[in-house]
Design a protein around this motif. Structure first.
Motif, PDB file in Angstrom:
ATOM      1  N   MET A 151      40.486  25.301  15.643  1.00  0.00           N
ATOM      2  CA  MET A 151      41.131  23.870  15.855  1.00  0.00           C
ATOM      3  C   MET A 151      42.140  23.885  17.009  1.00  0.00           C
ATOM      4  SD  MET A 151      43.990  22.196  13.257  1.00  0.00           S
ATOM      5  CE  MET A 151      45.290  23.297  14.024  1.00  0.00           C
ATOM      6  N   ASN A 152      43.031  24.760  17.367  1.00  0.00           N
ATOM      7  CA  ASN A 152      43.967  24.933  18.120  1.00  0.00           C
ATOM      8  C   ASN A 152      43.243  24.828  19.607  1.00  0.00           C
ATOM      9  OD1 ASN A 152      46.754  24.336  18.344  1.00  0.00           O
ATOM     10  ND2 ASN A 152      47.136  26.414  18.883  1.00  0.00           N
ATOM     11  N   SER A 153      42.303  25.682  19.631  1.00  0.00           N
ATOM     12  CA  SER A 153      41.915  25.514  21.265  1.00  0.00           C
ATOM     13  C   SER A 153      41.070  24.382  21.214  1.00  0.00           C
ATOM     14  CB  SER A 153      40.654  27.048  21.123  1.00  0.00           C
ATOM     15  OG  SER A 153      39.792  26.913  20.196  1.00  0.00           O
ATOM     16  N   LEU A 154      40.269  23.790  20.261  1.00  0.00           N
ATOM     17  CA  LEU A 154      39.676  22.523  20.533  1.00  0.00           C
ATOM     18  C   LEU A 154      40.656  21.452  20.976  1.00  0.00           C
ATOM     19  CD1 LEU A 154      36.994  21.133  18.180  1.00  0.00           C
ATOM     20  CD2 LEU A 154      38.765  19.632  18.927  1.00  0.00           C
ATOM     21  N   ASN A 155      41.678  21.339  20.187  1.00  0.00           N
ATOM     22  CA  ASN A 155      42.589  20.382  20.458  1.00  0.00           C
ATOM     23  C   ASN A 155      43.154  20.434  21.899  1.00  0.00           C
ATOM     24  OD1 ASN A 155      42.724  18.829  18.231  1.00  0.00           O
ATOM     25  ND2 ASN A 155      44.333  20.183  17.267  1.00  0.00           N
ATOM     26  N   GLN A 156      43.574  21.753  22.278  1.00  0.00           N
ATOM     27  CA  GLN A 156      44.035  21.994  23.718  1.00  0.00           C
ATOM     28  C   GLN A 156      42.995  21.861  24.776  1.00  0.00           C
ATOM     29  OE1 GLN A 156      47.122  22.591  24.900  1.00  0.00           O
ATOM     30  NE2 GLN A 156      47.462  22.044  22.930  1.00  0.00           N
ATOM     31  N   SER A 157      41.571  22.109  24.406  1.00  0.00           N
ATOM     32  CA  SER A 157      40.513  22.144  25.458  1.00  0.00           C
ATOM     33  C   SER A 157      40.650  20.357  25.498  1.00  0.00           C
ATOM     34  CB  SER A 157      39.436  22.690  24.999  1.00  0.00           C
ATOM     35  OG  SER A 157      39.567  24.104  25.091  1.00  0.00           O
ATOM     36  N   PHE A 158      40.371  19.867  24.409  1.00  0.00           N
ATOM     37  CA  PHE A 158      39.842  18.318  24.636  1.00  0.00           C
ATOM     38  C   PHE A 158      41.294  17.533  24.957  1.00  0.00           C
ATOM     39  CE2 PHE A 158      38.907  14.293  22.886  1.00  0.00           C
ATOM     40  CZ  PHE A 158      37.558  14.180  23.245  1.00  0.00           C
ATOM     41  N   ALA A 159      42.316  18.204  24.886  1.00  0.00           N
ATOM     42  CA  ALA A 159      43.388  17.159  25.402  1.00  0.00           C
ATOM     43  C   ALA A 159      43.360  16.978  26.883  1.00  0.00           C
ATOM     44  CB  ALA A 159      44.601  18.055  25.375  1.00  0.00           C
ATOM     45  N   ILE A 160      42.512  17.747  27.883  1.00  0.00           N
ATOM     46  CA  ILE A 160      42.397  17.239  29.170  1.00  0.00           C
ATOM     47  C   ILE A 160      41.775  15.959  29.222  1.00  0.00           C
ATOM     48  CG2 ILE A 160      42.107  19.655  29.914  1.00  0.00           C
ATOM     49  CD1 ILE A 160      39.158  19.043  30.371  1.00  0.00           C
ATOM     50  N   SER A 161      41.153  15.549  28.263  1.00  0.00           N
ATOM     51  CA  SER A 161      40.270  14.431  28.272  1.00  0.00           C
ATOM     52  C   SER A 161      41.538  13.032  28.347  1.00  0.00           C
ATOM     53  CB  SER A 161      39.466  13.896  27.039  1.00  0.00           C
ATOM     54  OG  SER A 161      38.932  13.058  27.133  1.00  0.00           O
ATOM     55  N   ALA A 162      42.502  13.051  27.538  1.00  0.00           N
ATOM     56  CA  ALA A 162      43.316  12.118  27.666  1.00  0.00           C
ATOM     57  C   ALA A 162      44.385  12.187  29.087  1.00  0.00           C
ATOM     58  CB  ALA A 162      44.632  12.287  26.491  1.00  0.00           C
ATOM     59  N   GLU A 163      44.397  13.377  29.647  1.00  0.00           N
ATOM     60  CA  GLU A 163      45.191  13.466  30.873  1.00  0.00           C
ATOM     61  C   GLU A 163      44.217  13.150  31.958  1.00  0.00           C
ATOM     62  OE1 GLU A 163      46.743  17.459  31.208  1.00  0.00           O
ATOM     63  OE2 GLU A 163      47.848  17.237  29.303  1.00  0.00           O
ATOM     64  N   ILE A 164      43.218  13.294  31.963  1.00  0.00           N
ATOM     65  CA  ILE A 164      42.012  12.742  33.008  1.00  0.00           C
ATOM     66  C   ILE A 164      41.995  11.147  33.059  1.00  0.00           C
ATOM     67  CG2 ILE A 164      39.556  12.561  33.899  1.00  0.00           C
ATOM     68  CD1 ILE A 164      39.342  15.387  32.912  1.00  0.00           C
ATOM     69  N   ASN A 165      42.240  10.523  31.610  1.00  0.00           N
ATOM     70  CA  ASN A 165      42.249   9.445  31.658  1.00  0.00           C
ATOM     71  C   ASN A 165      43.427   8.702  32.377  1.00  0.00           C
ATOM     72  OD1 ASN A 165      40.884   7.234  29.990  1.00  0.00           O
ATOM     73  ND2 ASN A 165      40.487   9.036  28.638  1.00  0.00           N
ATOM     74  N   THR A 211      33.915  12.385  27.877  1.00  0.00           N
ATOM     75  CA  THR A 211      34.501  11.134  27.282  1.00  0.00           C
ATOM     76  C   THR A 211      35.475  10.452  28.196  1.00  0.00           C
ATOM     77  OG1 THR A 211      34.613  12.597  25.234  1.00  0.00           O
ATOM     78  CG2 THR A 211      36.044  10.810  25.342  1.00  0.00           C
ATOM     79  N   SER A 212      36.115  11.202  29.109  1.00  0.00           N
ATOM     80  CA  SER A 212      37.261  10.686  29.908  1.00  0.00           C
ATOM     81  C   SER A 212      36.483   9.800  30.854  1.00  0.00           C
ATOM     82  CB  SER A 212      38.110  11.587  30.627  1.00  0.00           C
ATOM     83  OG  SER A 212      37.326  12.402  31.476  1.00  0.00           O
ATOM     84  N   MET A 213      35.186  10.066  31.182  1.00  0.00           N
ATOM     85  CA  MET A 213      34.469   9.318  32.221  1.00  0.00           C
ATOM     86  C   MET A 213      33.849   7.969  31.760  1.00  0.00           C
ATOM     87  SD  MET A 213      34.961  10.653  35.065  1.00  0.00           S
ATOM     88  CE  MET A 213      36.544  11.408  34.837  1.00  0.00           C
ATOM     89  N   ILE A 214      33.694   8.110  30.377  1.00  0.00           N
ATOM     90  CA  ILE A 214      32.928   6.905  29.695  1.00  0.00           C
ATOM     91  C   ILE A 214      33.818   5.769  29.125  1.00  0.00           C
ATOM     92  CG2 ILE A 214      31.669   6.369  27.759  1.00  0.00           C
ATOM     93  CD1 ILE A 214      30.027   9.190  27.691  1.00  0.00           C
ATOM     94  N   GLY A 229      40.166   3.183  24.023  1.00  0.00           N
ATOM     95  CA  GLY A 229      38.824   3.873  23.964  1.00  0.00           C
ATOM     96  C   GLY A 229      39.015   5.469  23.693  1.00  0.00           C
ATOM     97  N   GLN A 230      39.873   5.975  24.409  1.00  0.00           N
ATOM     98  CA  GLN A 230      40.273   7.542  24.065  1.00  0.00           C
ATOM     99  C   GLN A 230      40.791   7.742  22.865  1.00  0.00           C
ATOM    100  OE1 GLN A 230      39.929   9.921  26.808  1.00  0.00           O
ATOM    101  NE2 GLN A 230      40.226  11.264  24.926  1.00  0.00           N
ATOM    102  N   ASN A 275      39.151  10.390  19.903  1.00  0.00           N
ATOM    103  CA  ASN A 275      40.165  11.365  19.198  1.00  0.00           C
ATOM    104  C   ASN A 275      40.045  11.038  17.473  1.00  0.00           C
ATOM    105  OD1 ASN A 275      40.915  12.472  21.298  1.00  0.00           O
ATOM    106  ND2 ASN A 275      42.581  11.251  21.671  1.00  0.00           N
ATOM    107  N   ASN A 276      40.260   9.859  17.134  1.00  0.00           N
ATOM    108  CA  ASN A 276      40.360   9.333  15.514  1.00  0.00           C
ATOM    109  C   ASN A 276      38.950   9.491  14.944  1.00  0.00           C
ATOM    110  OD1 ASN A 276      42.911   9.173  15.517  1.00  0.00           O
ATOM    111  ND2 ASN A 276      42.888   6.820  16.187  1.00  0.00           N
ATOM    112  N   PHE A 277      37.807   8.918  15.619  1.00  0.00           N
ATOM    113  CA  PHE A 277      36.642   9.043  14.920  1.00  0.00           C
ATOM    114  C   PHE A 277      35.794  10.259  15.165  1.00  0.00           C
ATOM    115  CE2 PHE A 277      38.055   4.689  14.370  1.00  0.00           C
ATOM    116  CZ  PHE A 277      37.660   4.394  12.999  1.00  0.00           C
ATOM    117  N   VAL A 278      36.051  11.170  16.215  1.00  0.00           N
ATOM    118  CA  VAL A 278      35.278  12.001  16.396  1.00  0.00           C
ATOM    119  C   VAL A 278      36.108  13.364  16.275  1.00  0.00           C
ATOM    120  CG1 VAL A 278      33.563  13.338  17.960  1.00  0.00           C
ATOM    121  CG2 VAL A 278      33.743  10.710  17.916  1.00  0.00           C
TER     122      VAL A 278
END
Ligand SMILES: Nc1ncnc2c1ncn2[C@@H]1O[C@H](COP(=O)(O)OP(=O)(O)OP(=O)(O)O)[C@@H](O)[C@H]1O
Ligand SMILES: [Mg+2]
Lengths: 245, 287
Positions: free
Chosen positions: A64-78, A154-157, A163-164, A168-171
């Motif tokens: 969970m924690n590593s997923l959250n941190q890895s996926f957090a780059i998405s919001a930052e790229i946004n 995600t961040s590119m789409i 949208g971001q 986060n909420n639905f996936v």
């Protein structure tokens, strides 16, 4: 390829260095709350599949924690795409898209691994034995790459911040609650199981838990992780190719 | 074909359609190395859209782009190395220092590690920004940020520099500093320059050649002085009730003579590109 990758990593790591303490603190708190609530709250008497609940929980918290941190780059790229337009610099530069994708994803992996280390420290403090082995290293790398490439895609789409948030909420959140991080999925109703087996987190949780607790590792699941990793790598390239500023 | 290879940039039939709207409607032009060209037009004319297509930020709906005869979309990595871009909105990393922003750019453009620091410091010196080297960009004023963005675009010695409204929103004094800087780049490095603007004065002062764009179409391509000559060099503005009549003359004497004879309030002034635009489109660039 290397110029793009190095440029992305230089940027991300230079900024991360300035924020490291804040980021590490914020990724330490929520797993600790989970540990206190479920680990102590349920008490030590509860066992799951032959493991004490806390031993079952720790690998789940790692995913969970590593997923959250890895996926957090998405919001930052946004943010760098929509607010500051810094991402345009990569699109203008003579660099390959593979370099950009791999660079961003490697940073996601780096953050995921730091998040993993935090849980290892908790495991030590809570006196939970873990077996650290090469299979675990392979699994955690695959796991963090899967969700980092998903983050880049995600961040590119997405077209904007909302949208971001939707992703986060639905996936991401449903995945974390359904994929066996906190409880074994074989108790779920059949229909749910179908859904759960479509999510990559299910496989990485099973493999990582088995590797850490000395259980039987299914190589089919490892294969599926490789499969998801390749798929999301390709989707991130495709999404980068079609992105416009 | 010869020209295609000699021209730094050749654009043919470039078009961009957004859903239901044509932002750029088939533009064609070519630049020789070292030219200083202005793309002048009102808000929404399609200037930024054109620049974005030329620099790879958006894909054209149709049309061709060549740098020295090399197809931009076939060999984009090779051609992108020739290009420097100053976007309309500053896109510096606000959390990084000036040096770090430039260093990031140096990596992306493949400047060898051993040369990076030297090149950066040399450019900071060239633009008089050495004092800002180690400060985070978020502390900079608008003018300083703008200069840093221009500087960054020069770090890899581009052959052509695109500047999208380089002085918009800056006070007149800073605007002048930036003008001098851009002219210096063009003169000293022989960098080809395409600058977009909706300031008449900016186009007239800086550019040896202007493309005037309106509704996605280039309606004029020429030397600003010659374009003004074509109108007559002087205008007599006659204020009748609530409207202004304009009469054009080839010399100041003729205009002044007409002024003498006018029974209304009137004044004589020099012709500007605004007059050229007004005659062609029936409206003003800046309203
Ligand atoms: N992403 C987009 N989607 C839809 N329409 C767009 C988009 N970007 C630009 N346009 C439209 O295309 C036209 C040209 O816009 P562009 O930004 O190129 O103009 P501009 O000449 O740069 O104007 P300004 O001086 O305001 O910067 C405008 O009408 C604008 O509304
Ligand atoms: Mg514009």
């Amino acid at each position: 390829m290397f110029n793009g990758m190095c440029a992305v990593l230089y940027r991300e790591l230079t900024i991360y260095r300035k924020r490291a303490l804040k980021q590490i603190l914020s990724s330490s708190l929520s797993p600790l709350l989970f540990l206190i609530a479920f680990g102590w709250g349920f008490g030590s008497g509860v066992t799951v599949g032959g493991l004490s609940y806390i031993s079952f929980l720790i690998p789940g918290l790692i995913t969970m924690n590593s997923l959250n941190q890895s996926f957090a780059i998405s919001a930052e790229i946004n943010i760098s795409r929509f607010y500051f337009h810094t991402f345009d610099e990569y699109l203008i530069a003579p660099v390959s898209l593979v370099g950009i994708a791999v660079g961003e994803a490697s940073f996601g992996v780096f953050r995921g691994l730091l998040a993993t280390m935090i849980i290892f420290i908790y495991a030590f403090l809570f006196n939970v034995p873990l077996s650290f082995n090469p299979l675990f290293i392979l699994a955690i790398l695959l796991h963090t790459f899967i969700f980092s490439f998903l983050a880049v895609t995600t961040s590119m789409i997405v077209k904007d911040h909302s949208g971001q948030a939707l992703v986060n909420n639905f996936v991401i959140t449903p995945m974390i609650f359904l994929c066996g991080t906190f409880y074994p999925i074989d108790k779920l109703p059949h229909a749910f199981k179908l859904l759960v087996y479509a999510f990559p987190l299910t496989y990485s949780t099973k493999v990582i838990r088995a590797a850490l607790t000395g259980g039987q590792v299914s190589f089919i699941y490892v294969g599926l992780m490789v499969f998801y990793c390749i798929i999301f790598f390709l989707t991130s390239l495709w999404a980068l190719r079609s992105v416009e500023a | 074909m010869d020209n295609l290879i000699n021209n730094i940039l050749t654009v043919a039939g470039l078009r961009k359609n957004y859903k239901g709207k044509t932002a750029v409607d088939g533009v064609s032009f070519s630049f020789s190395p070292g030219e200083f060209v202005g793309l002048l037009g009102p808000n929404g004319a399609g200037k930024t859209t054109t620049i974005k297509m030329l620099t790879g930020l958006i894909k054209p709906s149709s049309g061709m782009i060549y740098y020295y005869g090399i197809d931009f979309y076939e060999k984009s990595q090779k051609t992108k190395a020739l290009i420097g871009v100053v976007p309309q909105q500053n896109n510096l990393d606000r959390d990084l220092t000036a040096y770090e922003n430039l260093y990031l750019h140096a990596i992306a453009y493949g400047i060898p590690k051993a040369l990076r620091r030297e090149k950066i410091d040399e450019l900071l010196d060239f633009s008089g920004l050495t004092g800002y080297r180690n400060r985070p960009v978020k502390q900079f004023s608008g003018g300083t940020m703008r200069r840093l963005v221009i500087l960054r675009a020069l770090l890899h010695d581009p052959k052509i520099l695109f500047l999208d409204e380089p002085t918009v929103g800056l006070d007149p004094q800073i605007r002048r500093v930036i003008w001098d800087f851009i002219v210096k780049i063009n003169k000293m490095k022989n960098t080809t320059i395409l600058l977009t603007t909706h300031y008449i004065e900016e186009a007239e002062r800086l550019c040896k050649r202007v493309l005037i764009i309106n509704n996605g179409l280039i309606i004029v391509d020429g030397d600003p002085e010659q374009l003004k000559d074509g109108m007559g060099r002087f205008v007599l503005e006659v204020y009748k009730d609530d409207k202004v009549d304009e009469e054009f003359f080839d010399s100041r004497q003729e205009a002044l003579a007409a002024l003498e004879n006018s029974t209304f309030t009137a004044k004589v002034r020099g012709v500007t590109l605004e007059d050229v635009f007004l005659r062609l489109t029936g409206r003003r660039i800046n309203v």
